[in-house]
Scaffold this motif. Structure first.
Motif, PDB file in Angstrom:
ATOM      1  N   LEU A  10       0.827  -1.208   0.000  1.00  0.00           N
ATOM      2  CA  LEU A  10       0.000   0.000   0.000  1.00  0.00           C
ATOM      3  C   LEU A  10       0.857   1.252   0.000  1.00  0.00           C
ATOM      4  CD1 LEU A  10      -2.807   1.337   0.254  1.00  0.00           C
ATOM      5  CD2 LEU A  10      -2.492   1.212   2.730  1.00  0.00           C
ATOM      6  N   PHE A  11       1.857   1.300   0.882  1.00  0.00           N
ATOM      7  CA  PHE A  11       2.729   2.465   0.924  1.00  0.00           C
ATOM      8  C   PHE A  11       3.520   2.617  -0.379  1.00  0.00           C
ATOM      9  CE2 PHE A  11       2.748   2.067   5.755  1.00  0.00           C
ATOM     10  CZ  PHE A  11       1.762   3.026   5.889  1.00  0.00           C
ATOM     11  N   GLY A  12       3.931   1.509  -0.948  1.00  0.00           N
ATOM     12  CA  GLY A  12       4.632   1.562  -2.233  1.00  0.00           C
ATOM     13  C   GLY A  12       3.745   2.088  -3.341  1.00  0.00           C
ATOM     14  N   LEU A  13       2.491   1.668  -3.329  1.00  0.00           N
ATOM     15  CA  LEU A  13       1.545   2.137  -4.331  1.00  0.00           C
ATOM     16  C   LEU A  13       1.275   3.637  -4.182  1.00  0.00           C
ATOM     17  CD1 LEU A  13      -0.236   1.067  -6.645  1.00  0.00           C
ATOM     18  CD2 LEU A  13      -2.053   0.785  -4.973  1.00  0.00           C
ATOM     19  N   VAL A  14       1.092   4.087  -2.951  1.00  0.00           N
ATOM     20  CA  VAL A  14       0.884   5.522  -2.712  1.00  0.00           C
ATOM     21  C   VAL A  14       2.106   6.307  -3.150  1.00  0.00           C
ATOM     22  CG1 VAL A  14       0.610   7.262  -0.897  1.00  0.00           C
ATOM     23  CG2 VAL A  14      -0.800   5.208  -0.870  1.00  0.00           C
ATOM     24  N   LEU A  15       3.291   5.810  -2.813  1.00  0.00           N
ATOM     25  CA  LEU A  15       4.522   6.475  -3.218  1.00  0.00           C
ATOM     26  C   LEU A  15       4.640   6.526  -4.736  1.00  0.00           C
ATOM     27  CD1 LEU A  15       7.125   7.778  -2.233  1.00  0.00           C
ATOM     28  CD2 LEU A  15       8.137   5.506  -2.161  1.00  0.00           C
ATOM     29  N   PHE A  16       4.267   5.439  -5.410  1.00  0.00           N
ATOM     30  CA  PHE A  16       4.300   5.408  -6.868  1.00  0.00           C
ATOM     31  C   PHE A  16       3.388   6.484  -7.456  1.00  0.00           C
ATOM     32  CE2 PHE A  16       2.204   3.893 -10.755  1.00  0.00           C
ATOM     33  CZ  PHE A  16       3.291   3.853 -11.602  1.00  0.00           C
ATOM     34  N   PHE A  17       2.161   6.587  -6.938  1.00  0.00           N
ATOM     35  CA  PHE A  17       1.223   7.580  -7.484  1.00  0.00           C
ATOM     36  C   PHE A  17       1.647   9.004  -7.153  1.00  0.00           C
ATOM     37  CE2 PHE A  17      -1.817   3.973  -7.770  1.00  0.00           C
ATOM     38  CZ  PHE A  17      -2.025   4.060  -9.140  1.00  0.00           C
ATOM     39  N   LEU A  18       2.262   9.214  -6.001  1.00  0.00           N
ATOM     40  CA  LEU A  18       2.776  10.544  -5.684  1.00  0.00           C
ATOM     41  C   LEU A  18       3.904  10.932  -6.624  1.00  0.00           C
ATOM     42  CD1 LEU A  18       2.781  10.533  -1.783  1.00  0.00           C
ATOM     43  CD2 LEU A  18       1.325  11.906  -3.274  1.00  0.00           C
ATOM     44  N   LEU A  19       4.759   9.974  -6.938  1.00  0.00           N
ATOM     45  CA  LEU A  19       5.837  10.251  -7.895  1.00  0.00           C
ATOM     46  C   LEU A  19       5.283  10.488  -9.293  1.00  0.00           C
ATOM     47  CD1 LEU A  19       8.518   7.685  -6.765  1.00  0.00           C
ATOM     48  CD2 LEU A  19       8.729  10.158  -6.734  1.00  0.00           C
ATOM     49  N   ARG A  20       4.286   9.705  -9.670  1.00  0.00           N
ATOM     50  CA  ARG A  20       3.716   9.832 -11.010  1.00  0.00           C
ATOM     51  C   ARG A  20       2.994  11.166 -11.195  1.00  0.00           C
ATOM     52  NH1 ARG A  20      -0.052   5.646 -14.251  1.00  0.00           N
ATOM     53  NH2 ARG A  20       0.459   6.499 -16.272  1.00  0.00           N
ATOM     54  N   SER A  21       2.310  11.635 -10.142  1.00  0.00           N
ATOM     55  CA  SER A  21       1.602  12.908 -10.253  1.00  0.00           C
ATOM     56  C   SER A  21       2.519  14.098 -10.000  1.00  0.00           C
ATOM     57  CB  SER A  21       0.445  12.942  -9.257  1.00  0.00           C
ATOM     58  OG  SER A  21       0.935  12.973  -7.937  1.00  0.00           O
ATOM     59  N   LYS A  22       3.802  13.814  -9.766  1.00  0.00           N
ATOM     60  CA  LYS A  22       4.824  14.840  -9.535  1.00  0.00           C
ATOM     61  C   LYS A  22       4.531  15.677  -8.293  1.00  0.00           C
ATOM     62  CE  LYS A  22       6.350  14.772 -14.168  1.00  0.00           C
ATOM     63  NZ  LYS A  22       6.409  15.222 -15.448  1.00  0.00           N
ATOM     64  N   THR A  23       3.784  15.075  -7.341  1.00  0.00           N
ATOM     65  CA  THR A  23       3.556  15.724  -6.059  1.00  0.00           C
ATOM     66  C   THR A  23       4.767  15.527  -5.161  1.00  0.00           C
ATOM     67  OG1 THR A  23       1.220  15.213  -6.295  1.00  0.00           O
ATOM     68  CG2 THR A  23       1.947  15.839  -4.117  1.00  0.00           C
ATOM     69  N   LEU A  24       5.473  14.440  -5.394  1.00  0.00           N
ATOM     70  CA  LEU A  24       6.646  14.091  -4.605  1.00  0.00           C
ATOM     71  C   LEU A  24       7.787  13.846  -5.567  1.00  0.00           C
ATOM     72  CD1 LEU A  24       7.544  13.292  -1.674  1.00  0.00           C
ATOM     73  CD2 LEU A  24       7.039  10.949  -2.325  1.00  0.00           C
ATOM     74  N   GLY A  25       8.910  14.495  -5.313  1.00  0.00           N
ATOM     75  CA  GLY A  25      10.054  14.324  -6.197  1.00  0.00           C
ATOM     76  C   GLY A  25      10.821  13.054  -5.874  1.00  0.00           C
ATOM     77  N   TYR A  26      11.713  12.666  -6.771  1.00  0.00           N
ATOM     78  CA  TYR A  26      12.500  11.451  -6.568  1.00  0.00           C
ATOM     79  C   TYR A  26      13.424  11.579  -5.358  1.00  0.00           C
ATOM     80  CZ  TYR A  26      10.796   9.758 -10.999  1.00  0.00           C
ATOM     81  OH  TYR A  26       9.983   9.325 -12.014  1.00  0.00           O
ATOM     82  N   GLY A  27      13.959  12.750  -5.132  1.00  0.00           N
ATOM     83  CA  GLY A  27      14.817  12.957  -3.962  1.00  0.00           C
ATOM     84  C   GLY A  27      14.051  12.789  -2.664  1.00  0.00           C
ATOM     85  N   SER A  28      12.854  13.338  -2.611  1.00  0.00           N
ATOM     86  CA  SER A  28      12.019  13.208  -1.424  1.00  0.00           C
ATOM     87  C   SER A  28      11.591  11.767  -1.200  1.00  0.00           C
ATOM     88  CB  SER A  28      10.768  14.083  -1.550  1.00  0.00           C
ATOM     89  OG  SER A  28      11.119  15.428  -1.705  1.00  0.00           O
ATOM     90  N   ALA A  29      11.298  11.053  -2.271  1.00  0.00           N
ATOM     91  CA  ALA A  29      10.939   9.644  -2.156  1.00  0.00           C
ATOM     92  C   ALA A  29      12.114   8.835  -1.619  1.00  0.00           C
ATOM     93  CB  ALA A  29      10.502   9.096  -3.504  1.00  0.00           C
ATOM     94  N   PHE A  30      13.299   9.119  -2.084  1.00  0.00           N
ATOM     95  CA  PHE A  30      14.486   8.423  -1.594  1.00  0.00           C
ATOM     96  C   PHE A  30      14.684   8.686  -0.109  1.00  0.00           C
ATOM     97  CE2 PHE A  30      19.064   8.412  -0.691  1.00  0.00           C
ATOM     98  CZ  PHE A  30      19.345   7.093  -0.996  1.00  0.00           C
ATOM     99  N   ILE A  31      14.509   9.930   0.319  1.00  0.00           N
ATOM    100  CA  ILE A  31      14.645  10.283   1.730  1.00  0.00           C
ATOM    101  C   ILE A  31      13.596   9.547   2.555  1.00  0.00           C
ATOM    102  CG2 ILE A  31      14.473  12.163   3.396  1.00  0.00           C
ATOM    103  CD1 ILE A  31      17.048  12.186   1.746  1.00  0.00           C
ATOM    104  N   ALA A  32      12.358   9.471   2.054  1.00  0.00           N
ATOM    105  CA  ALA A  32      11.292   8.779   2.781  1.00  0.00           C
ATOM    106  C   ALA A  32      11.604   7.298   2.930  1.00  0.00           C
ATOM    107  CB  ALA A  32       9.960   8.962   2.047  1.00  0.00           C
ATOM    108  N   VAL A  33      12.101   6.676   1.886  1.00  0.00           N
ATOM    109  CA  VAL A  33      12.439   5.255   1.940  1.00  0.00           C
ATOM    110  C   VAL A  33      13.610   5.022   2.882  1.00  0.00           C
ATOM    111  CG1 VAL A  33      13.357   3.330   0.581  1.00  0.00           C
ATOM    112  CG2 VAL A  33      11.495   4.720  -0.320  1.00  0.00           C
TER     113      VAL A  33
END
Length: 62
Positions: A10-33
């Motif tokens: 679920l968290f991976g799916l939410v993260l994927f959609f946030l990245l796809r909608s450009k609400t969350l950048g790749y750098g921020s996603a890396f920091i979150a992970v």
């Protein structure tokens, strides 16, 4: 612990959609992970797991 895989998915799916909608950048996603990995290796992992289990249990009883 059967719900752990589901929450990770679920968290991976939410993260994927946030990245796809450009609400969350790749750098921020890396920091979150990385924060999640480091949090799992600390003493906070026990209480976080217990809280998650309690929330899932409460949602199941609704």
């Amino acid at each position: 612990m059967a719900f752990t895989v589901s929450l990770v998915a679920l968290f991976g799916l939410v993260l994927f959609f946030l990245l796809r909608s450009k609400t969350l950048g790749y750098g921020s996603a890396f920091i979150a992970v990385m924060f999640g990995f480091h949090l799992a290796s600390t003493g906070a992992s026990g209480p976080v797991t217990e809280l998650t289990a309690a929330v899932v249990d409460a949602l199941g009883k609704i």
